[in-house]
Design a protein around this motif. Structure first.
Motif, PDB file in Angstrom:
ATOM      1  N   LEU A  28     -13.559   1.327   3.561  1.00 48.38           N
ATOM      2  CA  LEU A  28     -12.350   1.473   4.372  1.00 48.38           C
ATOM      3  C   LEU A  28     -11.093   1.535   3.504  1.00 48.38           C
ATOM      4  O   LEU A  28     -10.185   2.328   3.765  1.00 48.38           O
ATOM      5  CB  LEU A  28     -12.242   0.321   5.369  1.00 48.38           C
ATOM      6  N   ILE A  29     -11.035   0.713   2.471  1.00 48.70           N
ATOM      7  CA  ILE A  29      -9.873   0.717   1.572  1.00 48.70           C
ATOM      8  C   ILE A  29      -9.778   2.036   0.819  1.00 48.70           C
ATOM      9  O   ILE A  29      -8.691   2.612   0.691  1.00 48.70           O
ATOM     10  CB  ILE A  29      -9.939  -0.487   0.608  1.00 48.70           C
ATOM     11  N   LEU A  30     -10.904   2.545   0.338  1.00 51.49           N
ATOM     12  CA  LEU A  30     -10.878   3.835  -0.358  1.00 51.49           C
ATOM     13  C   LEU A  30     -10.472   4.969   0.574  1.00 51.49           C
ATOM     14  O   LEU A  30      -9.716   5.860   0.184  1.00 51.49           O
ATOM     15  CB  LEU A  30     -12.248   4.124  -0.978  1.00 51.49           C
ATOM     16  N   GLY A  31     -10.970   4.941   1.804  1.00 50.08           N
ATOM     17  CA  GLY A  31     -10.581   5.955   2.776  1.00 50.08           C
ATOM     18  C   GLY A  31      -9.106   5.906   3.086  1.00 50.08           C
ATOM     19  O   GLY A  31      -8.430   6.942   3.162  1.00 50.08           O
ATOM     20  N   ALA A  32      -8.560   4.700   3.260  1.00 50.51           N
ATOM     21  CA  ALA A  32      -7.135   4.552   3.529  1.00 50.51           C
ATOM     22  C   ALA A  32      -6.310   5.015   2.322  1.00 50.51           C
ATOM     23  O   ALA A  32      -5.259   5.644   2.493  1.00 50.51           O
ATOM     24  CB  ALA A  32      -6.806   3.106   3.866  1.00 50.51           C
ATOM     25  N   LEU A  33      -6.786   4.718   1.128  1.00 48.83           N
ATOM     26  CA  LEU A  33      -6.080   5.147  -0.080  1.00 48.83           C
ATOM     27  C   LEU A  33      -6.019   6.665  -0.161  1.00 48.83           C
ATOM     28  O   LEU A  33      -4.970   7.246  -0.467  1.00 48.83           O
ATOM     29  CB  LEU A  33      -6.772   4.576  -1.321  1.00 48.83           C
ATOM     30  N   ILE A  34      -7.114   7.333   0.149  1.00 50.01           N
ATOM     31  CA  ILE A  34      -7.138   8.793   0.107  1.00 50.01           C
ATOM     32  C   ILE A  34      -6.215   9.386   1.166  1.00 50.01           C
ATOM     33  O   ILE A  34      -5.469  10.317   0.904  1.00 50.01           O
ATOM     34  CB  ILE A  34      -8.583   9.300   0.270  1.00 50.01           C
ATOM     35  N   VAL A  35      -6.255   8.829   2.366  1.00 44.56           N
ATOM     36  CA  VAL A  35      -5.439   9.374   3.455  1.00 44.56           C
ATOM     37  C   VAL A  35      -3.958   9.148   3.208  1.00 44.56           C
ATOM     38  O   VAL A  35      -3.149  10.073   3.360  1.00 44.56           O
ATOM     39  CB  VAL A  35      -5.866   8.749   4.804  1.00 44.56           C
ATOM     40  N   PHE A  36      -3.577   7.946   2.822  1.00 46.98           N
ATOM     41  CA  PHE A  36      -2.156   7.621   2.709  1.00 46.98           C
ATOM     42  C   PHE A  36      -1.507   8.092   1.418  1.00 46.98           C
ATOM     43  O   PHE A  36      -0.290   8.185   1.330  1.00 46.98           O
ATOM     44  CB  PHE A  36      -1.934   6.122   2.885  1.00 46.98           C
ATOM     45  N   SER A  37      -2.294   8.368   0.391  1.00 45.34           N
ATOM     46  CA  SER A  37      -1.678   8.798  -0.865  1.00 45.34           C
ATOM     47  C   SER A  37      -1.849  10.293  -1.109  1.00 45.34           C
ATOM     48  O   SER A  37      -1.540  10.772  -2.191  1.00 45.34           O
ATOM     49  CB  SER A  37      -2.262   8.009  -2.034  1.00 45.34           C
ATOM     50  N   SER A  38      -2.322  11.029  -0.125  1.00 47.67           N
ATOM     51  CA  SER A  38      -2.536  12.461  -0.339  1.00 47.67           C
ATOM     52  C   SER A  38      -1.225  13.213  -0.533  1.00 47.67           C
ATOM     53  O   SER A  38      -1.204  14.256  -1.175  1.00 47.67           O
ATOM     54  CB  SER A  38      -3.315  13.058   0.831  1.00 47.67           C
TER      55      SER A  38
END
Length: 50
Positions: A28-38
């Motif tokens: 979940l943290i990796l997914g959020a990192l990818i989505v929010f830092s794109s």
């Protein structure tokens, strides 16, 4: 959504698979990192991981 989370926690308690919690949290943290830092400054550094 909350029903899914509740059912997942009940499954973990019933099957005694507590080791899945850190795995799910990391995903979940990796997914959020990818989505929010794109769209941010970190985006060029993440391209090799995608």
């Amino acid at each position: 959504m909350w029903q899914l989370c509740r059912e997942f926690l009940l499954f973990l308690r019933q099957e005694k698979k507590w080791w899945l919690i850190p795995l799910v949290l990391v995903l979940l943290i990796l997914g959020a990192l990818i989505v929010f830092s794109s769209g941010s400054v970190l985006a060029p550094f993440m391209y090799p991981f995608l």
